[in-house]
Write an enzyme that holds these catalytic residues in place. Sequence first.
Site, PDB file in Angstrom:
ATOM      1  N   GLY A 102      18.328  49.583  30.447  1.00  0.00           N
ATOM      2  CA  GLY A 102      18.365  48.829  28.817  1.00  0.00           C
ATOM      3  C   GLY A 102      16.726  48.958  28.105  1.00  0.00           C
ATOM      4  N   ALA A 133       9.483  26.571  23.074  1.00  0.00           N
ATOM      5  CA  ALA A 133      10.821  27.048  24.318  1.00  0.00           C
ATOM      6  C   ALA A 133      11.615  27.380  24.430  1.00  0.00           C
ATOM      7  N   ALA A 134      11.853  28.387  25.827  1.00  0.00           N
ATOM      8  CA  ALA A 134      12.313  29.028  25.237  1.00  0.00           C
ATOM      9  C   ALA A 134      12.179  29.984  27.432  1.00  0.00           C
ATOM     10  N   LYS A 156       9.588  20.908  29.091  1.00  0.00           N
ATOM     11  CA  LYS A 156      11.088  20.929  30.804  1.00  0.00           C
ATOM     12  C   LYS A 156       9.616  20.675  32.069  1.00  0.00           C
ATOM     13  N   LYS A 215       4.122  38.600  33.196  1.00  0.00           N
ATOM     14  CA  LYS A 215       3.890  39.500  31.924  1.00  0.00           C
ATOM     15  C   LYS A 215       3.426  40.688  32.417  1.00  0.00           C
ATOM     16  N   LYS A 256      17.402  34.966  21.585  1.00  0.00           N
ATOM     17  CA  LYS A 256      16.589  34.828  20.876  1.00  0.00           C
ATOM     18  C   LYS A 256      17.558  35.227  19.292  1.00  0.00           C
ATOM     19  N   ASP A 270      13.279  18.351  28.099  1.00  0.00           N
ATOM     20  CA  ASP A 270      14.342  19.810  28.359  1.00  0.00           C
ATOM     21  C   ASP A 270      15.040  19.352  26.708  1.00  0.00           C
ATOM     22  N   TYR A 291      17.459  38.103  27.009  1.00  0.00           N
ATOM     23  CA  TYR A 291      16.650  37.711  26.510  1.00  0.00           C
ATOM     24  C   TYR A 291      16.849  37.490  25.273  1.00  0.00           C
ATOM     25  N   THR A 350      10.736  36.262  18.008  1.00  0.00           N
ATOM     26  CA  THR A 350      10.232  38.138  18.402  1.00  0.00           C
ATOM     27  C   THR A 350      10.879  38.540  17.692  1.00  0.00           C
ATOM     28  N   ASP A 351      10.265  40.278  17.988  1.00  0.00           N
ATOM     29  CA  ASP A 351      10.317  41.640  17.413  1.00  0.00           C
ATOM     30  C   ASP A 351      11.674  41.814  18.046  1.00  0.00           C
ATOM     31  N   GLU A 352      11.882  41.458  19.137  1.00  0.00           N
ATOM     32  CA  GLU A 352      12.718  42.659  20.499  1.00  0.00           C
ATOM     33  C   GLU A 352      14.130  42.291  19.545  1.00  0.00           C
TER      34      GLU A 352
HETATM   35  P1  NAD Z   1       5.944  31.218  28.509  1.00  0.00           P
HETATM   36  O1  NAD Z   1       7.354  31.552  29.327  1.00  0.00           O
HETATM   37  O2  NAD Z   1       5.413  31.517  28.798  1.00  0.00           O
HETATM   38  O3  NAD Z   1       6.809  29.699  27.883  1.00  0.00           O
HETATM   39  C1  NAD Z   1       7.343  28.999  27.765  1.00  0.00           C
HETATM   40  C2  NAD Z   1       7.744  26.909  27.570  1.00  0.00           C
HETATM   41  O4  NAD Z   1       8.712  26.923  27.082  1.00  0.00           O
HETATM   42  C3  NAD Z   1       7.434  26.956  29.470  1.00  0.00           C
HETATM   43  O5  NAD Z   1       6.015  25.585  28.726  1.00  0.00           O
HETATM   44  C4  NAD Z   1       8.393  25.928  29.527  1.00  0.00           C
HETATM   45  O6  NAD Z   1       8.186  25.083  30.494  1.00  0.00           O
HETATM   46  C5  NAD Z   1       8.894  25.988  28.488  1.00  0.00           C
HETATM   47  N1  NAD Z   1      10.079  25.673  28.301  1.00  0.00           N
HETATM   48  C6  NAD Z   1      11.750  26.631  28.758  1.00  0.00           C
HETATM   49  N2  NAD Z   1      13.055  25.723  29.012  1.00  0.00           N
HETATM   50  C7  NAD Z   1      12.903  24.655  28.842  1.00  0.00           C
HETATM   51  C8  NAD Z   1      13.722  23.844  28.377  1.00  0.00           C
HETATM   52  N3  NAD Z   1      15.010  24.159  28.192  1.00  0.00           N
HETATM   53  N4  NAD Z   1      12.686  22.334  27.567  1.00  0.00           N
HETATM   54  C9  NAD Z   1      12.219  22.246  27.226  1.00  0.00           C
HETATM   55  N5  NAD Z   1      10.988  23.137  27.715  1.00  0.00           N
HETATM   56  C10 NAD Z   1      11.297  24.838  28.511  1.00  0.00           C
HETATM   57  O7  NAD Z   1       7.044  31.748  26.987  1.00  0.00           O
HETATM   58  P2  NAD Z   1       5.169  32.666  26.206  1.00  0.00           P
HETATM   59  O8  NAD Z   1       5.643  33.373  26.087  1.00  0.00           O
HETATM   60  O9  NAD Z   1       4.406  31.673  25.851  1.00  0.00           O
HETATM   61  O10 NAD Z   1       6.757  32.426  24.428  1.00  0.00           O
HETATM   62  C11 NAD Z   1       7.193  30.836  24.297  1.00  0.00           C
HETATM   63  C12 NAD Z   1       7.550  31.456  22.725  1.00  0.00           C
HETATM   64  O11 NAD Z   1       7.491  32.508  21.800  1.00  0.00           O
HETATM   65  C13 NAD Z   1       9.663  31.966  22.923  1.00  0.00           C
HETATM   66  O12 NAD Z   1      10.629  31.206  22.234  1.00  0.00           O
HETATM   67  C14 NAD Z   1       8.803  33.666  22.583  1.00  0.00           C
HETATM   68  O13 NAD Z   1       9.981  33.867  22.594  1.00  0.00           O
HETATM   69  C15 NAD Z   1       8.574  33.562  22.049  1.00  0.00           C
HETATM   70  N6  NAD Z   1       7.655  35.260  21.818  1.00  0.00           N
HETATM   71  C16 NAD Z   1       7.171  35.261  22.727  1.00  0.00           C
HETATM   72  C17 NAD Z   1       6.049  36.580  23.129  1.00  0.00           C
HETATM   73  C18 NAD Z   1       5.108  37.363  23.729  1.00  0.00           C
HETATM   74  O14 NAD Z   1       4.904  38.434  24.126  1.00  0.00           O
HETATM   75  N7  NAD Z   1       4.996  36.460  24.766  1.00  0.00           N
HETATM   76  C19 NAD Z   1       6.024  37.434  21.745  1.00  0.00           C
HETATM   77  C20 NAD Z   1       7.442  37.095  20.903  1.00  0.00           C
HETATM   78  C21 NAD Z   1       7.910  35.699  21.041  1.00  0.00           C
HETATM   79  O1  DAU Z   2       7.496  41.247  22.270  1.00  0.00           O
HETATM   80  C1  DAU Z   2       7.861  39.993  21.929  1.00  0.00           C
HETATM   81  C2  DAU Z   2       8.042  39.882  23.554  1.00  0.00           C
HETATM   82  O2  DAU Z   2       7.224  40.485  24.592  1.00  0.00           O
HETATM   83  C3  DAU Z   2       8.448  38.540  23.990  1.00  0.00           C
HETATM   84  O3  DAU Z   2       9.954  37.949  23.085  1.00  0.00           O
HETATM   85  C4  DAU Z   2       8.819  38.711  25.553  1.00  0.00           C
HETATM   86  O4  DAU Z   2       8.799  37.331  25.736  1.00  0.00           O
HETATM   87  C5  DAU Z   2       7.608  39.084  26.294  1.00  0.00           C
HETATM   88  O5  DAU Z   2       7.832  38.714  27.363  1.00  0.00           O
HETATM   89  C6  DAU Z   2       7.488  40.090  26.103  1.00  0.00           C
HETATM   90  O6  DAU Z   2       8.240  40.961  26.197  1.00  0.00           O
HETATM   91  P1  DAU Z   2       8.331  42.423  27.551  1.00  0.00           P
HETATM   92  O7  DAU Z   2       8.848  43.039  27.452  1.00  0.00           O
HETATM   93  O8  DAU Z   2       7.795  43.648  26.336  1.00  0.00           O
HETATM   94  O9  DAU Z   2       6.762  42.331  27.744  1.00  0.00           O
HETATM   95  P2  DAU Z   2       6.633  42.295  29.735  1.00  0.00           P
HETATM   96  O10 DAU Z   2       4.897  42.173  29.144  1.00  0.00           O
HETATM   97  O11 DAU Z   2       7.651  42.495  30.050  1.00  0.00           O
HETATM   98  O12 DAU Z   2       6.500  44.151  29.223  1.00  0.00           O
HETATM   99  C7  DAU Z   2       5.272  44.773  28.240  1.00  0.00           C
HETATM  100  C8  DAU Z   2       5.918  46.027  28.619  1.00  0.00           C
HETATM  101  O13 DAU Z   2       5.719  46.499  30.080  1.00  0.00           O
HETATM  102  C9  DAU Z   2       7.395  46.719  28.983  1.00  0.00           C
HETATM  103  O14 DAU Z   2       7.340  48.192  28.260  1.00  0.00           O
HETATM  104  C10 DAU Z   2       7.544  47.227  30.338  1.00  0.00           C
HETATM  105  C11 DAU Z   2       6.710  47.699  31.213  1.00  0.00           C
HETATM  106  N1  DAU Z   2       6.012  47.100  31.837  1.00  0.00           N
HETATM  107  C12 DAU Z   2       6.317  45.326  32.597  1.00  0.00           C
HETATM  108  C13 DAU Z   2       6.090  44.819  33.686  1.00  0.00           C
HETATM  109  C14 DAU Z   2       6.288  43.199  33.996  1.00  0.00           C
HETATM  110  C15 DAU Z   2       6.078  47.602  33.048  1.00  0.00           C
HETATM  111  O15 DAU Z   2       5.658  48.936  33.403  1.00  0.00           O
HETATM  112  N2  DAU Z   2       5.671  47.039  34.640  1.00  0.00           N
HETATM  113  C16 DAU Z   2       5.932  45.584  34.772  1.00  0.00           C
HETATM  114  O16 DAU Z   2       6.044  45.368  36.055  1.00  0.00           O
END
Ligand code: NAD
Ligand code: DAU
Length: 352
Positions: A292, A83-84, A35, A200, A165, A60, A161, A135-137
């Site tokens: 949280g 997508a998420a 999207k 992130k 998931k 979408d 979030y 995700t592990d979350e």
């Molecule tokens: P991201 O936020 O970088 O990318 C999400 C993508 O989804 C974007 O390109 C966005 O445009 C698209 N999107 C959002 N809403 C949409 C919709 N309604 N229709 C179509 N497209 C849409 O996310 P990411 O970090 O690449 O994560 C990808 C997947 O992996 C997610 O499902 C997330 O929950 C999961 N995941 C992420 C991590 C991590 O560390 N980033 C770890 C474990 C699992």
């Molecule tokens: O565990 C998998 C998940 O990891 C995915 O499902 C999520 O999509 C992804 O965003 C990620 O979640 P986290 O919340 O763990 O990631 P984030 O990068 O937001 O934060 C990593 C850690 O760093 C977390 O403990 C919060 C902390 N943090 C994050 C930000 C953005 C800070 O201390 N300061 C910050 O500004």
Amino acid sequence: MKNIIVTGGAGFIGSNFVRYILKENQNVRIINVDKLTYAGNLENLKGLEENPRYVFEKVDICDKEEIKRVMKVYDVDTIINFAAESHVDRSIEDPTEFINTNIKGAQTLLDVAKKMWIIGEDKYKEGAKYIQVSTDEVYGSLEKDEECFTEKTPLNPHSPYSASKASADMLVKAYYDTYKFPVCITRCSNNYGPYQFPEKFIPLIMNNCLKHKSIPVYGDGSNIRDWLYVEDHCEAIYKVLLNGKLGEVYNIGGHNERTNIQIVKKIINYLHDNMDNTINEDLITYVKDRKGHDKRYGINPEQITKELDWTPKTQFEDGIVKTIKWYLENQEWLENIVNGEYEKYYNKMYKM
Ligand code: NAD
Ligand code: DAU
């Protein structure tokens, strides 16, 4: 030729996966359904536009008619749902879009695919598969000395979030249990690597260091994440696509637990020693904790190792240096993002 919808292919992991699979397998066509929210960026896929095995559809995943159209036009037999809405902090501000995309979007994909792939009672098109990238979350938070999450750990999400998931995971499981719909679920720990949006933690640290801006560390910096290099995650998903058992959940993790403060110091010290000695630990600023805030994530990936012969290839020490270098070499990519809406977001979230 397999026709695979990758949803969210313009995001961080999705775009890495699209590049990975096109290189790995000459027999697939990828239909990137995205999207293009704030997190979607076609720059992440630069260079693929001319590839005859790659198509982009700005759609979408909640739009049933459009999903039907795309599935029909490209004769799709596989969906990998990346997508998420993916950022925990944004979900705390407003969960609405998380419910729409992460739950209703997943249900829309499941429903359309079920209707298009069914060939008899509980029978689906040859080779059809739906993979939910989770995700592990969804497992909640671990105490310091607790055993890592296994696939049997009960779901106990804490943020909007992770709750969204977990809801999607339950729906995916329900489609398997009720209709024998061919699914797999993957649950991965924190990814790092190229093309990650700088809301992130790791790319945010990089961006702030490059601008000599303070680095906001939530709470006391002792929260723990299990970091996995994104390409290793892509390989794991590819293995689940090829040989993952239907109805199964696969945990994916890097055996690499670090506190947040260790991550910040690692990046600062690398930049200090290799690039600019004015970047130093004085940039670290402890700020109000995330509401949280989950204390610790840690994945036990034994099942995917045993069943699908997957282990992470990238050591953290190598992966983090590769990642730092990528952001240094791609500062234009970073600037194009942080010059847009990002600044408003940053000022609002960090009240600067
Ligand atoms: P991201 O936020 O970088 O990318 C999400 C993508 O989804 C974007 O390109 C966005 O445009 C698209 N999107 C959002 N809403 C949409 C919709 N309604 N229709 C179509 N497209 C849409 O996310 P990411 O970090 O690449 O994560 C990808 C997947 O992996 C997610 O499902 C997330 O929950 C999961 N995941 C992420 C991590 C991590 O560390 N980033 C770890 C474990 C699992
Ligand atoms: O565990 C998998 C998940 O990891 C995915 O499902 C999520 O999509 C992804 O965003 C990620 O979640 P986290 O919340 O763990 O990631 P984030 O990068 O937001 O934060 C990593 C850690 O760093 C977390 O403990 C919060 C902390 N943090 C994050 C930000 C953005 C800070 O201390 N300061 C910050 O500004």
